[in-house]
Design an enzyme around this catalytic site. Structure first.
Site, PDB file in Angstrom:
ATOM      1  N   GLU A 286     -24.382  16.120 -22.411  1.00  0.00           N
ATOM      2  CA  GLU A 286     -25.304  17.017 -21.705  1.00  0.00           C
ATOM      3  C   GLU A 286     -25.603  18.222 -22.587  1.00  0.00           C
ATOM      4  O   GLU A 286     -24.682  18.908 -23.048  1.00  0.00           O
ATOM      5  CB  GLU A 286     -24.687  17.524 -20.390  1.00  0.00           C
ATOM      6  CG  GLU A 286     -24.659  16.511 -19.281  1.00  0.00           C
ATOM      7  CD  GLU A 286     -24.283  17.157 -17.947  1.00  0.00           C
ATOM      8  OE1 GLU A 286     -24.817  16.729 -16.917  1.00  0.00           O
ATOM      9  OE2 GLU A 286     -23.448  18.082 -17.930  1.00  0.00           O
ATOM     10  N   CYS A 287     -26.878  18.502 -22.813  1.00  0.00           N
ATOM     11  CA  CYS A 287     -27.341  19.680 -23.533  1.00  0.00           C
ATOM     12  C   CYS A 287     -26.630  19.800 -24.885  1.00  0.00           C
ATOM     13  O   CYS A 287     -26.936  19.075 -25.819  1.00  0.00           O
ATOM     14  CB  CYS A 287     -27.183  20.925 -22.674  1.00  0.00           C
ATOM     15  SG  CYS A 287     -28.197  22.317 -23.208  1.00  0.00           S
ATOM     16  N   GLY A 288     -25.659  20.693 -25.027  1.00  0.00           N
ATOM     17  CA  GLY A 288     -24.960  20.818 -26.290  1.00  0.00           C
ATOM     18  C   GLY A 288     -24.305  19.525 -26.719  1.00  0.00           C
ATOM     19  O   GLY A 288     -24.281  19.185 -27.914  1.00  0.00           O
TER      20      GLY A 288
ATOM     21  N   THR B 280     -28.951  13.944 -22.625  1.00  0.00           N
ATOM     22  CA  THR B 280     -30.129  14.685 -22.137  1.00  0.00           C
ATOM     23  C   THR B 280     -29.866  16.177 -22.317  1.00  0.00           C
ATOM     24  O   THR B 280     -28.731  16.606 -22.453  1.00  0.00           O
ATOM     25  CB  THR B 280     -30.372  14.440 -20.634  1.00  0.00           C
ATOM     26  OG1 THR B 280     -29.303  15.040 -19.888  1.00  0.00           O
ATOM     27  CG2 THR B 280     -30.461  12.976 -20.297  1.00  0.00           C
TER      28      THR B 280
END
Length: 438
Positions: free
Chosen positions: A331-333, A431
């Site tokens: 997720e993200c990072g 994502t």
């Protein structure tokens, strides 16, 4: 009120930066010092503040979000917080009424949470540069939404006794009690970085800071009156459920200063569904435990540690080996680390895991912020194709190289189509949005 449910209150403000967190943490710690059991909650999709609540109270905190979470999940999380405790102190986000355009109760605003659970609002007013005029703002907050009630106000950034008297005069005219006042004190401000406060585990002398906040709140607020005005917690019958299906029976979860953005209710939901969570630290060059059957890389601050991550051979090689036979999600990072390269803030490009066809840059900063409603297009750790997820995106990274996104079709909170997002390659997926609920 459900039997054995503790009373509660919501600390809110007309705008961000008014001192909500200062008052919340100071009040939580002050009450804990008095021997009361206190639970903290945070309105909206904020990872950082719940960890500060836990440090202040000694008990877990969680998020409540009226847009992303359905009534059952909200009710379950509030019910868990209100059980076997003396008081729930929820902290608002942004301004009290700030949210999206949606039906009442589903806007994501802090006011929705106060209204749903019957918690009166302790309104924090930053009165720098004004006096009686602050009463007009407070009166507007009192009248704007008939679903909520203000218990009173706390004045922040008070310059002098005269400043306080003038402001109290205005508030007396509109019938709002002043339940405390805090003087201007820059030493009480917690350190920040680009996504909010510096994380609790990284904040130097956190215990000393919390004790000072408690001392200040004890001296400046009418705590006894605030306790009297807290309202009964209104709960519906609690129904079981899981906010997000566990990606495996035994989950390897990255956790350190670079990977820390996990919603507490997601982890608790996985545990409640019978999953075991095993933590490992990429910054300590630890690989995912080999006896796990899924790996999750949360968001955090990999852009601040890109060089160390690139040099963590055991982590990267272990991650690649893990991904050869078991699902991995970022997720993200975490998504950025699963990609090919990451450019840090100084413009240096570092090789990452190379498991997803994307390259990202923190040097080419652009704010991405808002709710995301995603429909899965590919089977992944997030679920089967067609599964709908609600989450939030908040980052400054830019995509500098990418194959076409294929993981999910995404819209914003208003239903506007944002196209496709995220990638899936083999058993690896990622994502930029963080999932709040399935």
């Amino acid at each position: 009120m459900t039997p054995n449910a503790a009373p509660g209150l919501l600390v809110a403000a007309p705008r961000s930066g008014s001192g909500k967190t200062t008052v919340t943490l100071g009040l939580q710690r002050a009450l804990r010092r008095r021997g009361l059991a206190v639970r903290g909650l945070k309105c909206g999709p904020d990872y950082i503040d719940p960890a500060f609540h836990e440090a202040a109270t000694g008990t877990p905190s969680a998020n409540l979000d009226s847009f992303a979470m359905g009534p059952d999940l909200l009710n379950r999380l509030a019910g868990e917080a209100a059980a076997d405790t003396d008081l729930v102190i929820a902290e608002g986000s942004m301004g009290l009424f700030d949210g999206i355009q949606a039906e009442a109760g589903r806007t994501g605003a802090s006011a929705d949470i106060a209204a749903r659970f019957g918690w009166p609002v302790l309104l924090v007013l930053d009165i720098a540069g004004q006096a009686q005029s602050a009463a007009a703002t407070a009166l507007g907050c009192k009248l704007y939404d008939p679903r909520i009630a203000l218990m009173g106000v706390v004045l922040n950034n008070v310059a002098s006794d005269r400043h306080r008297r003038l402001t109290e005069d205005g508030l007396a005219r509109v019938g709002l009690p002043v339940l405390g006042a805090l003087s201007r004190d820059k030493s009480m401000v917690l350190p920040e970085r680009h996504l909010g406060l510096v994380q609790a585990r990284e904040t130097a002398d956190l215990e000393a800071r919390l004790e000072k906040l408690a001392d200040t709140v004890e001296a400046g607020l009418d705590i006894e009156r605030i306790l009297e005005l807290a309202g009964p917690t209104r709960l519906d019958p609690i129904r079981p459920g899981v906010p997000l299906r566990p990606p495996g029976q035994r989950i390897a979860l990255a956790r350190d200063e670079a990977f820390s953005f996990v919603y507490p209710h997601i982890l608790n939901g996985w545990r409640g569904a019978g999953a075991e969570i095993r933590f490992f630290s990429p910054l300590a060059d630890e690989a995912p435990p080999p006896d796990c059957d899924a790996c999750w890389l949360p968001g955090g601050y990999p852009e601040l540690h890109a060089g160390r991550i690139a040099g963590a051979r055991r982590f990267l090689e272990g991650l690649r080996a893990f991904a050869g036979s078991r699902p991995v999600h970022g997720e993200c990072g975490g998504y950025m680390v699963l990609g090919r390269t990451l450019e840090d803030g100084d413009g240096c490009t570092h090789p990452m895991a190379g498991l997803l066809p994307v390259a990202t840059s923190y040097a080419r900063r652009k704010l991405h912020l808002g709710y995301r409603v995603a429909r899965s297009l590919e089977a992944s750790a997030l679920g089967e194709p067609g599964h709908t997820l609600v989450g939030h995106e908040f980052h400054y990274a830019s995509v500098v190289e990418s194959e076409p996104a294929n993981l999910a079709a995404v819209s914003d909170a208003t239903g506007s189509d944002l196209g496709r997002a995220g990638h899936r390659s083999g058993q690896v997926s990622g994502t930029f949005f963080h999932v709040l609920a399935g």
